[in-house]
Design an enzyme around this catalytic site. Structure first.
Site, mmCIF file in Angstrom:
data_model
loop_
_atom_site.group_PDB
_atom_site.id
_atom_site.type_symbol
_atom_site.label_atom_id
_atom_site.label_comp_id
_atom_site.label_asym_id
_atom_site.label_seq_id
_atom_site.Cartn_x
_atom_site.Cartn_y
_atom_site.Cartn_z
ATOM 1 N N HIS A 159 0.658 -1.231 0.079
ATOM 2 C CA HIS A 159 -0.161 -0.113 -0.021
ATOM 3 C C HIS A 159 0.793 1.279 0.136
ATOM 4 O O HIS A 159 0.428 2.293 -0.626
ATOM 5 C CB HIS A 159 -1.003 -0.335 1.155
ATOM 6 C CG HIS A 159 -2.001 -1.031 0.961
ATOM 7 N ND1 HIS A 159 -2.156 -1.981 1.931
ATOM 8 C CD2 HIS A 159 -3.027 -1.374 0.019
ATOM 9 C CE1 HIS A 159 -3.211 -2.828 1.418
ATOM 10 N NE2 HIS A 159 -3.518 -2.535 0.305
ATOM 11 N N GLU A 171 -14.941 0.630 -6.187
ATOM 12 C CA GLU A 171 -14.638 -0.930 -5.688
ATOM 13 C C GLU A 171 -16.279 -1.434 -6.163
ATOM 14 O O GLU A 171 -17.166 -1.148 -5.917
ATOM 15 C CB GLU A 171 -14.566 -1.088 -4.254
ATOM 16 C CG GLU A 171 -14.996 -2.195 -4.015
ATOM 17 C CD GLU A 171 -13.929 -3.408 -4.344
ATOM 18 O OE1 GLU A 171 -12.721 -3.450 -4.281
ATOM 19 O OE2 GLU A 171 -14.507 -4.331 -4.830
ATOM 20 N N ASP A 229 -18.236 -0.443 -11.191
ATOM 21 C CA ASP A 229 -17.285 -1.191 -11.886
ATOM 22 C C ASP A 229 -16.371 -0.078 -12.428
ATOM 23 O O ASP A 229 -16.627 1.090 -12.847
ATOM 24 C CB ASP A 229 -17.797 -1.851 -13.258
ATOM 25 C CG ASP A 229 -16.966 -2.548 -14.198
ATOM 26 O OD1 ASP A 229 -15.782 -2.394 -13.854
ATOM 27 O OD2 ASP A 229 -17.407 -3.457 -14.800
ATOM 28 N N ASP A 264 -5.709 -0.681 -8.016
ATOM 29 C CA ASP A 264 -5.283 -1.656 -6.987
ATOM 30 C C ASP A 264 -6.292 -3.053 -7.122
ATOM 31 O O ASP A 264 -7.496 -3.182 -6.592
ATOM 32 C CB ASP A 264 -5.822 -0.884 -5.574
ATOM 33 C CG ASP A 264 -5.342 -1.812 -4.400
ATOM 34 O OD1 ASP A 264 -4.697 -3.011 -4.795
ATOM 35 O OD2 ASP A 264 -5.622 -1.141 -3.519
ATOM 36 N N PRO A 270 -13.997 -10.064 -12.139
ATOM 37 C CA PRO A 270 -14.117 -8.713 -12.464
ATOM 38 C C PRO A 270 -13.016 -8.005 -12.805
ATOM 39 O O PRO A 270 -13.213 -6.777 -13.392
ATOM 40 C CB PRO A 270 -14.975 -8.146 -11.203
ATOM 41 C CG PRO A 270 -14.530 -8.984 -10.255
ATOM 42 C CD PRO A 270 -14.163 -10.326 -10.806
HETATM 43 N N1 SAM Z 1 -3.730 -5.862 -3.300
HETATM 44 C C1 SAM Z 1 -4.430 -6.676 -3.795
HETATM 45 C C2 SAM Z 1 -3.690 -7.754 -4.741
HETATM 46 O O1 SAM Z 1 -2.885 -7.172 -5.475
HETATM 47 O O2 SAM Z 1 -3.989 -8.749 -4.845
HETATM 48 C C3 SAM Z 1 -5.862 -6.064 -4.427
HETATM 49 C C4 SAM Z 1 -6.694 -5.996 -3.143
HETATM 50 S S1 SAM Z 1 -8.219 -5.185 -3.584
HETATM 51 C C5 SAM Z 1 -9.059 -6.190 -2.490
HETATM 52 C C6 SAM Z 1 -8.747 -5.935 -5.108
HETATM 53 C C7 SAM Z 1 -10.263 -5.373 -5.466
HETATM 54 O O3 SAM Z 1 -10.329 -5.163 -6.720
HETATM 55 C C8 SAM Z 1 -11.151 -6.287 -5.197
HETATM 56 O O4 SAM Z 1 -11.978 -6.050 -3.618
HETATM 57 C C9 SAM Z 1 -12.296 -6.534 -6.195
HETATM 58 O O5 SAM Z 1 -13.479 -6.419 -6.060
HETATM 59 C C10 SAM Z 1 -11.960 -5.057 -6.799
HETATM 60 N N2 SAM Z 1 -12.111 -5.147 -8.344
HETATM 61 C C11 SAM Z 1 -11.874 -6.303 -9.337
HETATM 62 N N3 SAM Z 1 -12.348 -5.731 -10.422
HETATM 63 C C12 SAM Z 1 -13.064 -4.383 -10.432
HETATM 64 C C13 SAM Z 1 -13.351 -3.511 -11.171
HETATM 65 N N4 SAM Z 1 -13.831 -3.997 -12.461
HETATM 66 N N5 SAM Z 1 -13.944 -2.408 -10.826
HETATM 67 C C14 SAM Z 1 -13.712 -2.048 -9.429
HETATM 68 N N6 SAM Z 1 -13.301 -2.851 -8.578
HETATM 69 C C15 SAM Z 1 -12.657 -4.149 -8.914
#
Ligand code: SAM
Length: 274
Positions: free
Chosen positions: A62, A106, A137, A155, A162
């Site tokens: 982070h 998110e 999204d 991130d 997704p």
């Molecule tokens: N640090 C982490 C890693 O590298 O594994 C990433 C952590 S964060 C929890 C990842 C987030 O991206 C998830 O909560 C997921 O729901 C979100 N995510 C995936 N696709 C997305 C999209 N198209 N739009 C917004 N959020 C998305």
């Protein structure tokens, strides 16, 4: 009896952590969401079987995904974080007094809910008045925005479910348009050891869209191989430009580490040039 959580990091390699307690387990609209308490790394968020973050090592990821672009940009005011439902990236960005607004986009509100409940040290900044939480999204969000952000941080989870299109040229093109003059995009781009193809793909796709593209590295012990990459696309500022000093406490990031992180080992340089 001992309970262990095992992540299949590659087809041929697994990481197992011994579990004290399973705190949460649900199937959301988008993914399988698990929060466990581990003996070695504290509480850990797992999505579709992939480790997302742990209390013990989250600071390296982070701090590096947030402070590198926030210091490379001369005066960031508006930032967009795509993904990052645990809140760790937002928490770090809030340490920059020039940042006035963070749009946190998110897709899965259940990840935010679980982080608020079980990972308070990560999600502590999500209620800050500078944070605008959008449960939608990120791909659609950047389609509708023009010339708005100084920084966009992707991130995201791995490119499955997704997250797939977050590594593709149309998404990066929309990010370019959503960025203001002199804006910076930073995306987590997987491990040069275990997911080299994904890093190369993201790097080449970002380089098709941005005039300047640079990769930097950091250590995240619970991610596959421990060596993690981030890729920056810049409309102007040099992403490797570090500040003279940092006015707040950090555990991994320093100006020296910022500069050094862009010095790539030959095997990574060769992958990118290949
Ligand atoms: N640090 C982490 C890693 O590298 O594994 C990433 C952590 S964060 C929890 C990842 C987030 O991206 C998830 O909560 C997921 O729901 C979100 N995510 C995936 N696709 C997305 C999209 N198209 N739009 C917004 N959020 C998305």
């Amino acid at each position: 009896m001992e309970t262990w959580l095992t992540e299949n990091q590659t087809k041929n390699m697994r990481l197992s952590l011994r579990i004290k307690e399973i705190l949460h387990h649900e199937q959301t609209e988008f993914q399988e969401l698990v929060v466990v308490d581990t003996l070695e790394y504290g509480r850990m968020l797992v999505l579709d079987g992939a480790i997302q973050t742990t209390e013990r090592d989250e600071f390296t990821y982070h701090e590096m995904i947030a402070h590198v672009p926030a210091f490379a940009h001369p005066a960031p005011k508006r930032v967009c974080v795509i993904g990052g439902g645990d809140g760790g990236t937002v928490r770090e960005l809030l340490k920059h007094p020039s940042i006035e607004e963070i749009d946190h986009v998110e897709i899965d509100g259940k990840v935010i809910e679980a982080s608020r409940k079980y990972l308070p040290t990560l999600s502590s900044g999500l209620d800050d008045p500078r944070v605008n939480s959008l449960v939608t999204d990120g791909i659609k969000h950047v389609e509708s925005v023009e010339n708005r952000y100084d920084i966009i941080i992707v991130d995201s989870s791995d490119p499955v479910g997704p997250g797939v299109q977050l590594f593709e040229v149309p998404f990066y093109t929309n990010c370019y348009r959503a960025l203001a003059e002199g804006g910076l995009l930073v995306a987590q781009t997987e491990s040069p050891f275990s997911e080299a193809d994904l890093l190369v793909k993201a790097y080449r796709n970002i380089a098709q869209v941005f005039p300047q593209t640079k990769v930097y590295l950091a250590n995240v012990p619970t991610y596959p191989s421990g060596l993690w990459s981030f890729t920056c696309g810049s409309k102007g500022p040099d992403p490797a430009k570090a500040p003279e000093k940092v006015e707040f406490a950090t555990k991994y990031y320093t100006p020296e580490i910022h500069r050094a992180a862009f010095t790539l080992p030959p095997f990574v340089q060769e992958l990118l040039e290949g």
